[in-house]
Design a protein around this motif. Sequence first.
Motif, PDB file in Angstrom:
ATOM      1  N   LEU A  38     -10.891  30.795 -33.047  1.00 57.40           N
ATOM      2  CA  LEU A  38      -9.600  30.166 -33.978  1.00 57.40           C
ATOM      3  C   LEU A  38      -9.955  28.752 -34.606  1.00 57.40           C
ATOM      4  N   ALA A  39     -11.086  28.173 -34.047  1.00 58.61           N
ATOM      5  CA  ALA A  39     -11.379  27.027 -34.559  1.00 58.61           C
ATOM      6  C   ALA A  39     -11.921  26.728 -35.989  1.00 58.61           C
ATOM      7  N   SER A  40     -12.481  28.012 -36.468  1.00 62.72           N
ATOM      8  CA  SER A  40     -13.108  27.841 -37.748  1.00 62.72           C
ATOM      9  C   SER A  40     -11.951  28.154 -38.793  1.00 62.72           C
ATOM     10  N   PRO A  41     -11.916  26.971 -39.925  1.00 65.44           N
ATOM     11  CA  PRO A  41     -10.990  27.020 -40.953  1.00 65.44           C
ATOM     12  C   PRO A  41     -11.136  28.407 -41.666  1.00 65.44           C
ATOM     13  N   VAL A  42     -12.044  29.033 -41.644  1.00 62.82           N
ATOM     14  CA  VAL A  42     -12.354  30.580 -42.360  1.00 62.82           C
ATOM     15  C   VAL A  42     -11.590  31.409 -41.647  1.00 62.82           C
ATOM     16  N   ARG A  43     -11.651  31.461 -40.493  1.00 61.23           N
ATOM     17  CA  ARG A  43     -11.144  32.306 -39.595  1.00 61.23           C
ATOM     18  C   ARG A  43      -9.379  32.315 -39.363  1.00 61.23           C
ATOM     19  N   GLY A  54       0.883  41.831 -44.287  1.00 63.57           N
ATOM     20  CA  GLY A  54       1.512  42.892 -43.511  1.00 63.57           C
ATOM     21  C   GLY A  54       0.888  43.279 -42.084  1.00 63.57           C
ATOM     22  N   GLY A  55      -0.019  42.493 -41.861  1.00 65.88           N
ATOM     23  CA  GLY A  55      -0.573  42.942 -40.498  1.00 65.88           C
ATOM     24  C   GLY A  55      -1.880  43.559 -40.598  1.00 65.88           C
ATOM     25  N   THR A  56      -2.396  44.271 -41.622  1.00 63.14           N
ATOM     26  CA  THR A  56      -3.565  44.974 -41.858  1.00 63.14           C
ATOM     27  C   THR A  56      -4.085  44.843 -43.176  1.00 63.14           C
ATOM     28  N   ALA A  57      -5.740  44.840 -43.212  1.00 67.77           N
ATOM     29  CA  ALA A  57      -6.143  44.535 -44.288  1.00 67.77           C
ATOM     30  C   ALA A  57      -7.697  44.898 -44.040  1.00 67.77           C
ATOM     31  N   THR A  58      -7.966  45.565 -45.054  1.00 67.90           N
ATOM     32  CA  THR A  58      -9.678  45.732 -45.254  1.00 67.90           C
ATOM     33  C   THR A  58     -10.447  44.729 -45.478  1.00 67.90           C
ATOM     34  N   ILE A  59     -11.656  44.574 -45.251  1.00 65.51           N
ATOM     35  CA  ILE A  59     -12.809  43.444 -45.684  1.00 65.51           C
ATOM     36  C   ILE A  59     -12.530  43.286 -47.384  1.00 65.51           C
ATOM     37  N   ALA A  60     -12.468  44.479 -47.972  1.00 69.37           N
ATOM     38  CA  ALA A  60     -12.486  44.350 -49.492  1.00 69.37           C
ATOM     39  C   ALA A  60     -11.272  43.617 -49.841  1.00 69.37           C
ATOM     40  N   GLU A  61     -10.151  43.968 -49.403  1.00 70.91           N
ATOM     41  CA  GLU A  61      -8.915  43.354 -49.676  1.00 70.91           C
ATOM     42  C   GLU A  61      -8.902  41.990 -49.296  1.00 70.91           C
ATOM     43  N   LEU A  62      -9.348  41.407 -47.992  1.00 67.90           N
ATOM     44  CA  LEU A  62      -9.630  40.171 -47.652  1.00 67.90           C
ATOM     45  C   LEU A  62     -10.349  39.169 -48.775  1.00 67.90           C
ATOM     46  N   ALA A  63     -11.347  40.035 -49.138  1.00 73.40           N
ATOM     47  CA  ALA A  63     -12.226  39.367 -49.975  1.00 73.40           C
ATOM     48  C   ALA A  63     -11.716  39.055 -51.376  1.00 73.40           C
ATOM     49  N   ALA A  64     -10.951  39.891 -51.855  1.00 74.70           N
ATOM     50  CA  ALA A  64     -10.381  39.777 -53.097  1.00 74.70           C
ATOM     51  C   ALA A  64      -9.273  38.706 -53.224  1.00 74.70           C
ATOM     52  N   GLN A  65      -8.686  38.593 -51.890  1.00 78.71           N
ATOM     53  CA  GLN A  65      -7.343  37.730 -51.810  1.00 78.71           C
ATOM     54  C   GLN A  65      -7.995  36.336 -51.791  1.00 78.71           C
ATOM     55  N   LEU A  66      -8.997  36.305 -50.897  1.00 78.62           N
ATOM     56  CA  LEU A  66      -9.604  34.717 -50.380  1.00 78.62           C
ATOM     57  C   LEU A  66     -10.509  34.320 -51.457  1.00 78.62           C
ATOM     58  N   ARG A  68     -13.757  35.345 -51.791  1.00 75.27           N
ATOM     59  CA  ARG A  68     -15.118  35.014 -51.092  1.00 75.27           C
ATOM     60  C   ARG A  68     -15.619  36.202 -51.033  1.00 75.27           C
ATOM     61  N   PRO A  69     -16.967  36.448 -50.801  1.00 77.72           N
ATOM     62  CA  PRO A  69     -17.680  37.754 -51.066  1.00 77.72           C
ATOM     63  C   PRO A  69     -17.571  38.554 -49.580  1.00 77.72           C
ATOM     64  N   ALA A  70     -17.470  39.794 -49.642  1.00 80.05           N
ATOM     65  CA  ALA A  70     -16.954  40.539 -48.692  1.00 80.05           C
ATOM     66  C   ALA A  70     -18.255  40.168 -47.536  1.00 80.05           C
ATOM     67  N   ASP A  71     -19.379  40.371 -47.810  1.00 84.94           N
ATOM     68  CA  ASP A  71     -20.386  40.216 -47.020  1.00 84.94           C
ATOM     69  C   ASP A  71     -20.562  38.905 -46.056  1.00 84.94           C
ATOM     70  N   GLY A  72     -19.816  37.982 -46.644  1.00 85.65           N
ATOM     71  CA  GLY A  72     -19.594  36.663 -45.911  1.00 85.65           C
ATOM     72  C   GLY A  72     -18.489  36.655 -44.885  1.00 85.65           C
ATOM     73  N   LEU A  73     -17.602  37.710 -45.018  1.00 82.99           N
ATOM     74  CA  LEU A  73     -16.292  37.659 -44.081  1.00 82.99           C
ATOM     75  C   LEU A  73     -16.637  38.778 -42.726  1.00 82.99           C
ATOM     76  N   HIS A  76     -17.073  36.927 -39.589  1.00 84.64           N
ATOM     77  CA  HIS A  76     -15.907  36.096 -39.060  1.00 84.64           C
ATOM     78  C   HIS A  76     -14.868  36.967 -38.330  1.00 84.64           C
ATOM     79  N   VAL A  77     -14.816  38.287 -38.899  1.00 84.26           N
ATOM     80  CA  VAL A  77     -13.807  39.307 -38.392  1.00 84.26           C
ATOM     81  C   VAL A  77     -14.338  40.018 -37.482  1.00 84.26           C
ATOM     82  N   THR A  78     -15.805  40.066 -37.080  1.00 85.24           N
ATOM     83  CA  THR A  78     -15.981  40.284 -36.132  1.00 85.24           C
ATOM     84  C   THR A  78     -15.861  39.380 -34.753  1.00 85.24           C
ATOM     85  N   VAL A  79     -16.175  38.186 -35.100  1.00 88.32           N
ATOM     86  CA  VAL A  79     -15.746  37.204 -33.996  1.00 88.32           C
ATOM     87  C   VAL A  79     -14.458  37.371 -33.726  1.00 88.32           C
ATOM     88  N   LEU A  80     -13.659  37.430 -34.391  1.00 90.31           N
ATOM     89  CA  LEU A  80     -12.018  37.548 -34.028  1.00 90.31           C
ATOM     90  C   LEU A  80     -11.768  38.874 -33.630  1.00 90.31           C
TER      91      LEU A  80
END
Length: 80
Positions: A38-43, A54-66, A68-73, A76-80
């Motif tokens: 949780l220490a990472s600002p990106v995470r 709403g509690g769930t999102a796909t990588i594509a949805e996160l990338a669009a919202q943030l 940021r490129p999906a491959d960079g997320l 971070h999602v794996t770490v979380l």
Amino acid sequence: MFQQARPKIRGGKTRGGKTRGGKIRGGKIVEPRAIAALASPVRQEILDTVEALGGTATIAELAAQLGRPADGLYYHVTVL
């Protein structure tokens, strides 16, 4: 300083207030690996965005919202 909204905690509690994973006690994150994740600002941004969506999102949805490129997320999602 701003106050951050608390994420919802799921999972059944066992005796002593520990969740099944043992990472949250009494509503506090105590596992060093969880704190480090949780220490990472990106995470933090990912968690805030998932909560806002709403509690769930796909990588594509996160990338669009943030914006940021999906491959960079994926990392971070794996770490979380």
